[in-house]
Design a protein around this motif. Structure first.
Motif, mmCIF file in Angstrom:
data_model
loop_
_atom_site.group_PDB
_atom_site.id
_atom_site.type_symbol
_atom_site.label_atom_id
_atom_site.label_comp_id
_atom_site.label_asym_id
_atom_site.label_seq_id
_atom_site.Cartn_x
_atom_site.Cartn_y
_atom_site.Cartn_z
ATOM 1 N N LEU A 107 -10.887 -7.186 4.213
ATOM 2 C CA LEU A 107 -12.093 -7.284 3.373
ATOM 3 C C LEU A 107 -13.332 -7.611 4.214
ATOM 4 N N TYR B 39 -18.438 7.047 -3.814
ATOM 5 C CA TYR B 39 -18.260 5.749 -3.160
ATOM 6 C C TYR B 39 -19.407 4.834 -3.561
ATOM 7 N N THR C 103 -5.588 0.276 -4.291
ATOM 8 C CA THR C 103 -6.432 0.491 -3.104
ATOM 9 C C THR C 103 -6.948 -0.829 -2.542
ATOM 10 N N THR D 168 -11.415 -4.368 10.714
ATOM 11 C CA THR D 168 -10.552 -3.327 11.291
ATOM 12 C C THR D 168 -10.337 -3.587 12.778
ATOM 13 N N ASP E 278 0.390 2.374 -3.339
ATOM 14 C CA ASP E 278 -0.947 2.040 -3.867
ATOM 15 C C ASP E 278 -1.316 2.850 -5.109
ATOM 16 N N SER F 131 -7.156 -1.524 1.351
ATOM 17 C CA SER F 131 -8.337 -1.904 2.147
ATOM 18 C C SER F 131 -8.162 -3.284 2.779
ATOM 19 N N SER G 255 0.813 -1.223 0.000
ATOM 20 C CA SER G 255 0.000 0.000 0.000
ATOM 21 C C SER G 255 0.842 1.266 0.000
ATOM 22 N N ARG H 67 -18.128 -0.174 -1.978
ATOM 23 C CA ARG H 67 -16.915 -0.983 -1.812
ATOM 24 C C ARG H 67 -15.655 -0.170 -2.048
ATOM 25 N N GLN H 68 -15.708 0.711 -3.024
ATOM 26 C CA GLN H 68 -14.521 1.480 -3.368
ATOM 27 C C GLN H 68 -14.936 2.816 -3.997
ATOM 28 N N TYR I 42 -6.152 -2.953 6.182
ATOM 29 C CA TYR I 42 -6.765 -2.523 7.448
ATOM 30 C C TYR I 42 -8.163 -3.067 7.704
ATOM 31 N N THR I 43 -8.775 -3.751 6.705
ATOM 32 C CA THR I 43 -10.110 -4.313 6.962
ATOM 33 C C THR I 43 -10.148 -5.828 6.767
#
Lengths: 85, 490
Positions: free
Chosen positions: B132, B95, B122, B138, B37, B126, B34, B98-99, B129-130
């Motif tokens: 998915l 947004y 990206t 998170t 990214d 994502s 990232s 999702r993105q 830190y998530t």
């Protein structure tokens, strides 16, 4: 130009460190005068590197100083390992 | 045996490190990717060949204004990302759940640039830190970060006596276990400042999710039911007025933001807000200048004053590294790779130490296959993601979802292969084919790029050389490791 300079100073620091621990790293023991020089080098070189790095600004300078420490240490370790290998 | 602090810490370091390490490798590896990214997104959209530092014209800003107004009339809530050194296009985005998706405009002419739909870099951000999994992911990442800090603390206690004397000690010619331990200690100690900084700031960025800051007084106040506005009080949504010319507003905003560049513009029915660029300094602020709509009169500046706010801003800035120059960004990248290697070598050591005693147990085999599918499966799937981007037809519908499917599919296949090949005695049976696959995919990246995006390679040589070169370097390193794994070691 600041990164190469701090990197070289850290290389010098680690070289002095290695010479101060000769048995650990497989080197001949230094004479007392040489030990004194290596000790001064190990203390002075990082301080000079910090002064140089600080010229880039507070946060960036500190990041640069630590990064050059890490990468220089890695280079010295790889060199020592290949030398022994 | 008398239990000492070191042996207790050894147990904690081993188990906490292994349980969280599998997750931490994924978090660190995707976090490292990232760092670049935006550059990865540009690699994945070879149609976008706008060079860096292309000057932004008033014509392009007017075109963006018209497009934004069009979208607002259609009820889409959009925002405008201004060109920067890393991304020179003018992006009108929204947004989609999702993105962030939208239209990329040429900063010289304002003409839309037809680019392929892609998750881009990206996706790694994502995932980092998530995982998915949205907010739950998170929270998991944050908890993993805290446990990782505990593992690091216990590791320091174990190694404290030899921390400085052994700082550059690496004995590759010694016994295999000794060699792995030295490698683990070497990267752990040398990259300790970076590792602690990145984990601590990462935990702090989303600390509110695991430790919500509720003022004590609120604990004793009964929650009030949400009040619904009386019917008719809400203004009826009308047609939004056209936007004022953006160029003079940007000049005013730059003056109000003490010379900092503008990063993006948010729009609301009665105002627009010009936010300072994240790249303008290590303090990642959300300072912005507000302008009234439709006349564009300056309403004022919004800043976050206070010492704590500034500390949080610098923590965000350090973690996201958006202020970093390309050189510093590479240092982040290398440090991230070494931190990943630290965790990876720790996982391997954990298994090596227990192989002779527990190698026949089913739990050990599961742990081993999980380790292999994390350490080699994730790079395979990341490379498959890049390959998929170039292999799928550019006009294919839902191609960005296909990219994710390819990423997850490759990972599942690697995990399946690892669990089939893993047996208590033959670890290398699973490592070697997966390492070969990484070498094949990484080494083939420059060829793929040259065949499918040769024009972009000529127009943006630095980005393409960096990504293709990194793929090639990964292939070389992996082939070296594979050579060292000759035989069925351990």
């Amino acid at each position: 130009m600041i990164f190469p300079a701090t990197f070289l100073l850290w290389l010098m620091t680690f070289s002095c460190h290695v010479r101060l621990h000769p048995h650990r790293y497989g080197f001949a023991t230094l004479a007392p005068h040489g030990q004194c020089m290596a000790l001064v080098g190990r203390i002075a070189a990082p301080a000079v590197a910090l002064v140089l790095a600080a010229r880039m600004g507070g946060v960036t300078g500190v990041l640069m100083w630590f990064s050059s420490l890490s990468i220089a240490g890695l280079c010295i370790a790889l060199w020592l390992a290949s030398r022994r290998h | 045996m008398r239990e000492t602090l070191r042996t207790r810490m050894g147990w904690l370091h081993g188990w906490a490190g292994f349980v969280v390490g599998l997750l931490a490798v994924c978090i660190f590896m995707t976090g490292t990717l990232s760092v670049f990214d935006t550059e990865i997104t540009r690699w994945m959209q070879p149609e976008n060949q706008v060079p860096a530092y292309t000057p932004l014209t008033d014509t392009a800003l007017d075109a963006a204004s018209s497009l934004i107004h069009e979208q607002q009339v259609r009820g889409v809530s959009v925002f405008l990302t201004l060109p920067s050194a890393r991304s020179p296009t003018l992006d009108v985005l929204h947004y989609d759940g999702r993105q962030f998706v939208g239209t990329l405009l040429d900063p010289r002419t304002g003409m839309p640039i037809p680019v392929r739909a892609t998750m881009g870099g990206t996706f790694f951000f994502s995932f980092h830190y998530t995982l998915l999994e949205g907010t739950t992911g998170t929270r998991i990442v944050n908890i993993a970060g805290v446990i990782l800090l505990v593992a690091i603390g216990s590791g320091i206690v174990i190694h404290i006596r030899a921390l400085v004397p052994d700082i550059v000690r690496l004995r590759l010619s010694a016994a295999r276990l000794r060699g792995w331990l030295d490698a683990h200690l070497l990267v752990s100690v040398l990259f300790l400042p970076f590792t602690i900084m990145i984990i601590y700031t990462g935990v702090l960025v989303n600390a509110g999710l695991i430790l919500p800051a509720i003022p004590l007084a609120n604990l004793f106040v009964h929650e009030k039911p949400p009040t619904t506005p009386a019917s008719g009080t809400k203004a009826a949504p009308g047609v939004p007025p056209p936007l004022p010319p953006l160029a003079p507003l940007l000049a005013t905003a730059r003056h109000s933001l003490q010379g900092r560049d503008a990063g993006f513009i948010l729009f609301s029915p009665d105002r627009l807000s010009v936010y300072a660029s994240d790249a303008s300094g290590p303090f990642l602020t959300r300072d912005h200048a507000d302008f009234r709509l439709p006349d564009g009169r300056l309403l004022g500046m919004t800043t976050t004053p206070g010492r704590i706010a500034h500390i949080m801003q610098v923590m965000h800035g350090l973690h996201y590294a958006r202020f970093a120059t390309p050189g510093l960004r590479w240092l982040y990248f290398v440090s991230g790779l070494c931190a990943t290697a630290m965790i990876g070598s720790g996982l391997v050591l954990f298994l090596m130490k227990r192989r002779s005693r527990s190698g026949h147990r089913i739990g050990f085999r599961v742990a081993e296959s999980l380790t292999i599918s994390t350490l080699t499966g994730l790079p395979v799937s990341a490379l498959a993601f890049l390959w998929c981007n170039r292999m799928l037809p550019t006009s294919m519908a839902g191609r960005n979802r296909m990219e994710i499917g390819c990423f997850l599919g490759a990972w599942i296949l690697c995990a399946g292969h690892a669990s089939l090949c893993t047996s208590g005695r033959r670890m290398n049976m699973a490592w070697r084919p997966q390492l070969r696959l990484i070498a094949l995919l990484g080494g083939g990246l420059p060829v793929l790029d040259a065949l499918t995006g040769s024009r972009a390679v000529y127009s943006l040589p630095a980005i393409h050389a960096a990504i293709d070169g990194t793929g090639l370097l990964v292939a070389i390193i992996v082939l070296y490791i594979r050579r060292r794994l000759k035989g069925d070691g351990e």
